[in-house]
Design an enzyme around this catalytic site. Structure first.
Site, PDB file in Angstrom:
ATOM      1  N   HIS A 160      31.879  28.454  34.897  1.00  0.00           N
ATOM      2  CA  HIS A 160      32.545  28.906  36.114  1.00  0.00           C
ATOM      3  C   HIS A 160      32.722  27.745  37.087  1.00  0.00           C
ATOM      4  O   HIS A 160      32.224  26.653  36.860  1.00  0.00           O
ATOM      5  CB  HIS A 160      31.735  30.026  36.785  1.00  0.00           C
ATOM      6  CG  HIS A 160      30.363  29.592  37.203  1.00  0.00           C
ATOM      7  ND1 HIS A 160      29.257  29.771  36.400  1.00  0.00           N
ATOM      8  CD2 HIS A 160      29.922  28.976  38.323  1.00  0.00           C
ATOM      9  CE1 HIS A 160      28.192  29.288  37.017  1.00  0.00           C
ATOM     10  NE2 HIS A 160      28.571  28.796  38.189  1.00  0.00           N
ATOM     11  N   ARG A 161      33.455  28.020  38.144  1.00  0.00           N
ATOM     12  CA  ARG A 161      33.530  27.157  39.323  1.00  0.00           C
ATOM     13  C   ARG A 161      33.440  28.079  40.526  1.00  0.00           C
ATOM     14  O   ARG A 161      33.227  29.278  40.367  1.00  0.00           O
ATOM     15  CB  ARG A 161      34.806  26.306  39.324  1.00  0.00           C
ATOM     16  CG  ARG A 161      36.100  27.082  39.345  1.00  0.00           C
ATOM     17  CD  ARG A 161      37.293  26.120  39.166  1.00  0.00           C
ATOM     18  NE  ARG A 161      38.527  26.849  38.985  1.00  0.00           N
ATOM     19  CZ  ARG A 161      39.450  27.007  39.931  1.00  0.00           C
ATOM     20  NH1 ARG A 161      39.260  26.500  41.134  1.00  0.00           N
ATOM     21  NH2 ARG A 161      40.556  27.676  39.681  1.00  0.00           N
TER      22      ARG A 161
END
Length: 127
Positions: free
Chosen positions: A45-46
């Site tokens: 993820h970010r």
């Protein structure tokens, strides 16, 4: 793009003392650590807002980072090394050694809405 910083460490005959006070470039709102990882990958993820600092305080692990333009494999193998992950950095943590402890410091409190799980789309190059 994510970047590495060296954390000030003082060494003498008694051992090592690593100091985070001034090394982390943001105010810390949350911290957690990951350990006992099997062959699984973590992360993926970010964030919309969160900046993170990752330090493998024991053992080693690899962070695969993609900022939408470049992908990089970063080995964290000493507690003196800290990887700063900016909001645009989609990252996966993998290759944990059996004794690895990965400490993560975050600039925000946990908010599920802050996570972006979709990786960046990359165009396939024709041969």
């Amino acid at each position: 793009m994510a970047y590495l910083i060296n954390i000030p460490t003082f060494t003498d005959a008694r051992g090592n003392l690593t100091v985070l006070d001034e090394a982390i470039p943001f105010q810390i709102k949350r911290l957690f650590y990951i350990y006992g990882v099997d062959n699984s990958a973590r992360g993926g993820h970010r964030h919309h807002q969160t900046i993170q600092a990752a330090i493998c305080i024991q053992g080693s692990c690899t962070i695969i980072n993609d900022d939408g333009e470049h992908t990089e494999h970063i080995e964290l193998d000493t507690p003196r090394k800290c990887l700063i992950l900016e909001t645009k950095d989609w990252h996966v943590m993998t290759n944990f050694s059996p004794d690895a402890i990965l400490l993560v410091l975050a600039s925000t409190a946990f908010d599920a809405a802050d996570y972006i799980f979709d990786p960046y789309p990359h165009e396939q190059q024709s041969s």
